[in-house]
Design an enzyme around this catalytic site. Sequence first.
Site, PDB file in Angstrom:
ATOM      1  N   HIS A 238     -12.452   3.193  31.810  1.00 52.54           N
ATOM      2  CA  HIS A 238     -11.499   4.136  31.228  1.00 52.54           C
ATOM      3  C   HIS A 238     -10.122   3.735  31.768  1.00 52.54           C
ATOM      4  O   HIS A 238      -9.980   3.513  32.974  1.00 52.54           O
ATOM      5  CB  HIS A 238     -11.874   5.557  31.681  1.00 52.54           C
ATOM      6  CG  HIS A 238     -11.170   6.625  30.912  1.00 52.54           C
ATOM      7  ND1 HIS A 238      -9.819   6.822  30.986  1.00 52.54           N
ATOM      8  CD2 HIS A 238     -11.639   7.572  30.067  1.00 52.54           C
ATOM      9  CE1 HIS A 238      -9.487   7.821  30.210  1.00 52.54           C
ATOM     10  NE2 HIS A 238     -10.570   8.309  29.634  1.00 52.54           N
TER      11      HIS A 238
ATOM     12  N   ARG B  30      -2.538   9.452  26.562  1.00 55.24           N
ATOM     13  CA  ARG B  30      -2.069   8.278  25.813  1.00 55.24           C
ATOM     14  C   ARG B  30      -1.995   8.608  24.333  1.00 55.24           C
ATOM     15  O   ARG B  30      -1.052   8.246  23.646  1.00 55.24           O
ATOM     16  CB  ARG B  30      -3.007   7.093  26.015  1.00 55.24           C
ATOM     17  CG  ARG B  30      -2.855   6.423  27.357  1.00 55.24           C
ATOM     18  CD  ARG B  30      -3.763   5.203  27.438  1.00 55.24           C
ATOM     19  NE  ARG B  30      -5.174   5.531  27.396  1.00 55.24           N
ATOM     20  CZ  ARG B  30      -6.027   5.117  26.476  1.00 55.24           C
ATOM     21  NH1 ARG B  30      -5.645   4.323  25.513  1.00 55.24           N
ATOM     22  NH2 ARG B  30      -7.301   5.478  26.526  1.00 55.24           N
TER      23      ARG B  30
END
Length: 570
Positions: free
Chosen positions: A238, A260
């Site tokens: 991740h 993000r």
Amino acid sequence: MVRQTYSTDILILGSGGAGLFAALHAHKSAPELSITVAVKGLLGKCGCTRMVQGGYNVALAKEDSVERHFMDTIEGGKWLPDQDLAWKLVTLAIERIHELENELGCFFDRNPDGTVHQKAFAGQTFDRTVHKGDLTGIEIINRLAEQVWARRIQRLEEHRAVELVTTPDRSAIAGVLFIDMRTGGYVLVRAKAVLLATGGGPTMYRYHTPSGDKSCDGLAMALRAGLKLRDMEMVQFHPTGLLAGAHTRMTGTVLEEGLRGSGGFLLGGNKERFMPAYDPKAERATRDFVSRAMFTEMRKGNTTPHGGLYIAMAHLGPERVRREFKGMVERCADCGFDLAGGLVEVVPTAHYMMGGVEFAADCTTALPGLFVAGEDSGGVHGANRLGGNGVANSTVFGAVAGDVMAAWVRKHPHREADENQARAAIEACEAPFARARGDLEAVREALYSTMWERVGIIRDRAGLERALAELDAMDAELERSGIGSHERAFNLTWHDWLNLRSLVSVSRSIARAALAREDSRGAHFREDFPEPGALESSAFTSIGVDGRVAMKPVAFTRVRPGQSLLKHAA
Ligand SMILES: Cc1cc2nc3c(=O)[nH]c(=O)nc-3n(C[C@H](O)[C@H](O)[C@H](O)COP(=O)(O)OP(=O)(O)OC[C@H]3O[C@@H](n4cnc5c(N)ncnc54)[C@H](O)[C@@H]3O)c2cc1C
């Protein structure tokens, strides 16, 4: 040395989504059976299902379809998933989510019109992730645990499985050997059927997200029992693990993908964005791609004080960030970072193992009587797991295993357990008591470095070969190391030794599979073989305890590369 022996019809190892669903389904199918859940931690309080933040993928909306969920899973997995397993995942996820809501009492977020709210997750062509805020796992595990507590299901908590015990001719499972962590005594549980649901968990990497109770024990036991593991090179990272220094367990924990997704920037140590130079989607590219770009910047030395990178959100407006990412803002504040207005140090973090025990869609394995479900199993996700498909996987196949085991035990008796095997397993566990104290911290540090630097996000032949030599040295060091105490009750140094033993053994499988796969797909990237290879001739890795890797062809049972079930459906 075995202090106690129990018998049960069905023995379930692990109490995550897979283990608890299996217990409930087995009980529903056959309430007269004796069912035991044995777990390294406390039931309902350990494992990763409880840590699920984002949610659960399921095709519920009218405009969505199981075919679409299936195609996203296959394409996301770079054509390596077993298609029958993936089909079972997407079709049965619908039943499981209804069961979670309507029978087990989960509350998921809803739209104003009363329909279940489904949010967007990377790699999916439809917003299909069901969630309860950003604490979906707690909702699921609390409700499952309550239902298990309410039924006549036995629990062996703080019982660590150390060996799958077979019959003397090794033709079937006969039971499992445990350490009762509260006393340090050995317990043999005889069972007609055993479910391996210990949740994998790549905790051998310097930065990792899974819960600390997971040390790949199940996979290490499966290897010793003669089973094959597939796709072991596929370890998902991740991109945004929190980097708060070496001496806090908060380092490595996930800062969610939505940061993000909503427009957050990744910056190098020079405080400049670097993602646009790697991909037109910049920070919104997929997890594997962003992690690789981050690792490349880190190798160039463009790093923060702790050796990572920054995530910046302030340009979106601190008020908005505080409102939309309350949990993440608080998590960062606990570690001294201001997510809303400042910069937070992040690093890619090992999150999930796509690899695991080879199994069939009914959860059977090559060892009769042994079943597998959840993150211990391999083949559902191929080269990449879509966010939201992890908890769907454990609940779907946990339920399948429960149903199938209930039918199995009606037809199969208890079998004789191989006493020699149990004795040898105890001797191996006892060995560190007889030796001078070793430096387990040094072994752990060496493991973290080897796996992060040479078997992590970017790999090549020289690095993997060196890693295998280093893993051999760690294994030898463990075999020399004692634990400096004869205390057995809650001896955490002993359990650390056992954890490292499992982790080193499974790390070798990861490194060997990564060496054998001479292409780059999804989570596996070889600098010396950067191309994905022909999809038509896709093969998966299969490794046994001897370390030999076979490349086995993927059977395209439902759709071939270049085709789509959606086009056929249209
Ligand atoms: C921080 C985080 C966030 C995540 N978010 C998502 C998400 O949003 N959506 C999604 O789909 N997936 C997510 N995942 C992945 C998901 O949590 C896992 O895929 C899934 O929950 C695994 O379920 P499981 O039942 O196989 O294992 P787990 O839930 O991990 O349970 C494993 C169990 O086995 C026990 N155990 C381990 N070793 C032994 C032993 N030797 N003896 C006895 N018991 C043992 C453990 O104590 C535990 O009870 C996330 C994972 C993490 C770490």
